[in-house]
Design a protein around this motif. Sequence first.
Motif, PDB file in Angstrom:
ATOM      1  N   ILE A  52       0.841  -1.197   0.000  1.00  7.10           N
ATOM      2  CA  ILE A  52       0.000   0.000   0.000  1.00  7.10           C
ATOM      3  C   ILE A  52       0.876   1.247   0.000  1.00  7.10           C
ATOM      4  O   ILE A  52       0.645   2.193  -0.768  1.00  7.10           O
ATOM      5  CB  ILE A  52      -0.942   0.011   1.217  1.00  7.10           C
ATOM      6  CG1 ILE A  52      -1.920  -1.156   1.158  1.00  7.10           C
ATOM      7  CG2 ILE A  52      -1.700   1.343   1.292  1.00  7.10           C
ATOM      8  CD1 ILE A  52      -2.759  -1.314   2.408  1.00  7.10           C
ATOM      9  N   ASN A  69       2.576   1.699  -3.468  1.00  7.68           N
ATOM     10  CA  ASN A  69       1.619   2.124  -4.487  1.00  7.68           C
ATOM     11  C   ASN A  69       1.210   3.582  -4.293  1.00  7.68           C
ATOM     12  O   ASN A  69       1.090   4.336  -5.250  1.00  7.68           O
ATOM     13  CB  ASN A  69       0.374   1.236  -4.442  1.00  7.68           C
ATOM     14  CG  ASN A  69       0.448   0.081  -5.424  1.00  7.68           C
ATOM     15  OD1 ASN A  69       1.533  -0.424  -5.713  1.00  7.68           O
ATOM     16  ND2 ASN A  69      -0.691  -0.341  -5.940  1.00  7.68           N
ATOM     17  N   ASP A  70       1.016   3.960  -3.058  1.00 11.14           N
ATOM     18  CA  ASP A  70       0.515   5.296  -2.758  1.00 11.14           C
ATOM     19  C   ASP A  70       1.606   6.363  -2.841  1.00 11.14           C
ATOM     20  O   ASP A  70       1.451   7.389  -3.498  1.00 11.14           O
ATOM     21  CB  ASP A  70      -0.099   5.297  -1.359  1.00 11.14           C
ATOM     22  CG  ASP A  70      -0.753   6.626  -1.016  1.00 11.14           C
ATOM     23  OD1 ASP A  70      -1.275   7.270  -1.944  1.00 11.14           O
ATOM     24  OD2 ASP A  70      -0.733   7.021   0.156  1.00 11.14           O
ATOM     25  N   THR A  91      -4.675   2.360  -4.680  1.00  7.54           N
ATOM     26  CA  THR A  91      -4.484   1.421  -3.583  1.00  7.54           C
ATOM     27  C   THR A  91      -5.760   0.657  -3.231  1.00  7.54           C
ATOM     28  O   THR A  91      -5.922   0.186  -2.103  1.00  7.54           O
ATOM     29  CB  THR A  91      -3.969   2.149  -2.314  1.00  7.54           C
ATOM     30  OG1 THR A  91      -4.923   3.152  -1.943  1.00  7.54           O
ATOM     31  CG2 THR A  91      -2.626   2.792  -2.561  1.00  7.54           C
ATOM     32  N   ILE A 114      -3.790  -3.932  -4.974  1.00  9.96           N
ATOM     33  CA  ILE A 114      -2.844  -4.507  -4.017  1.00  9.96           C
ATOM     34  C   ILE A 114      -2.764  -6.018  -4.215  1.00  9.96           C
ATOM     35  O   ILE A 114      -1.688  -6.615  -4.131  1.00  9.96           O
ATOM     36  CB  ILE A 114      -3.273  -4.171  -2.569  1.00  9.96           C
ATOM     37  CG1 ILE A 114      -3.336  -2.653  -2.377  1.00  9.96           C
ATOM     38  CG2 ILE A 114      -2.306  -4.796  -1.575  1.00  9.96           C
ATOM     39  CD1 ILE A 114      -2.051  -1.914  -2.676  1.00  9.96           C
ATOM     40  N   ALA A 171     -10.131   3.347  -2.120  1.00  7.25           N
ATOM     41  CA  ALA A 171      -8.703   3.069  -1.982  1.00  7.25           C
ATOM     42  C   ALA A 171      -8.353   2.907  -0.501  1.00  7.25           C
ATOM     43  O   ALA A 171      -8.964   3.534   0.370  1.00  7.25           O
ATOM     44  CB  ALA A 171      -7.895   4.208  -2.598  1.00  7.25           C
ATOM     45  N   GLN A 225      -6.068   3.364   2.780  1.00  8.31           N
ATOM     46  CA  GLN A 225      -5.164   4.382   3.299  1.00  8.31           C
ATOM     47  C   GLN A 225      -4.567   3.905   4.606  1.00  8.31           C
ATOM     48  O   GLN A 225      -5.290   3.489   5.522  1.00  8.31           O
ATOM     49  CB  GLN A 225      -5.916   5.699   3.537  1.00  8.31           C
ATOM     50  CG  GLN A 225      -6.400   6.373   2.262  1.00  8.31           C
ATOM     51  CD  GLN A 225      -7.058   7.716   2.551  1.00  8.31           C
ATOM     52  OE1 GLN A 225      -7.640   7.917   3.626  1.00  8.31           O
ATOM     53  NE2 GLN A 225      -6.965   8.639   1.615  1.00  8.31           N
TER      54      GLN A 225
END
Length: 218
Positions: A12, A15-16, A23, A28, A59, A61
Motif C-alpha cells: 500500500i 503504491n501510494d 491502492t 494490491i 482506496a 489508506q
Amino acid sequence: MSVAIENFVKAIYKNDIQDNNDTKPGNIAKKLGISNAAATDMAKKLATKDLLHYEKYQALQLTEKGTKMALNVVRKHRLWEALLFKMFDMSLHEIHREAELLEHETSDFLANKISEYLGNPKFDPHGDPIPNADGEITTEDISIALSQSKEGKTYIISRLMSDDKEFFDFCAQNGLKYGNTITITKQFSKNKMTQISINNNTILLNEDFTNIIYVNEI
C-alpha cells in the motif's frame, strides 16, 4: 507481525507514495499475487488493528501506525540491499530478491547496526531513499523521469524504479546505474522515445524504460 501483514502494508505504501498507483484492494492483490477476496479480507483485518482505513470500493489508506510499520520494513529492505551490494557486488535484481526475504527476519537492533556499519546511508543502490530509525525520509526528491528530461541537457541517474531482472540486466550492460552521468541527445516526443549518450555510447530507450529511470539535472 506476520510476513503477509508486513508485505500488505508495504505494498500500500509503495503504491501510494512511490508509484502513485491506486491502492484499492484489487490493485494490491495484483501487486502481491493474491486474490481480490484475500486482499479485501486482509484489509478488513488490518483495519481492526488500526493499520489502515477500509471502506468498501475505496482506496486503502494507511494509518499513522500502518505507515510507520511500512517504513520500518522498507528501511530494513533497503539497508540489506546496500549491504549486499557493497559486500558481494551482487546485481540490483539479486539484492532486491534477497532483501525481500531478509527484511522480515531483521530486528530493529540489527537494522541499526547495518546502517551504522554502512555509514548511515540515505539511499540504496537503486537510488531509493532509506528511512531513518525514526521512520522518517529526510531527503528531498527533486528527480524527474527520464521521459521528462530536456534535449541537450546532462543529468545524473538518481533512481531506477523497478524490480524486473531484464531491466536491471539491460542497465548493467549499458552503464545505466545510480550516480552515472548521461546526456540527452534527442527526444522523440511523437514516438515517446529518448536517445541518450553514456560512456561514449548512444542508446535509444522507449517509454517503458524512460518512465522508471529517474534523473537529476547537473
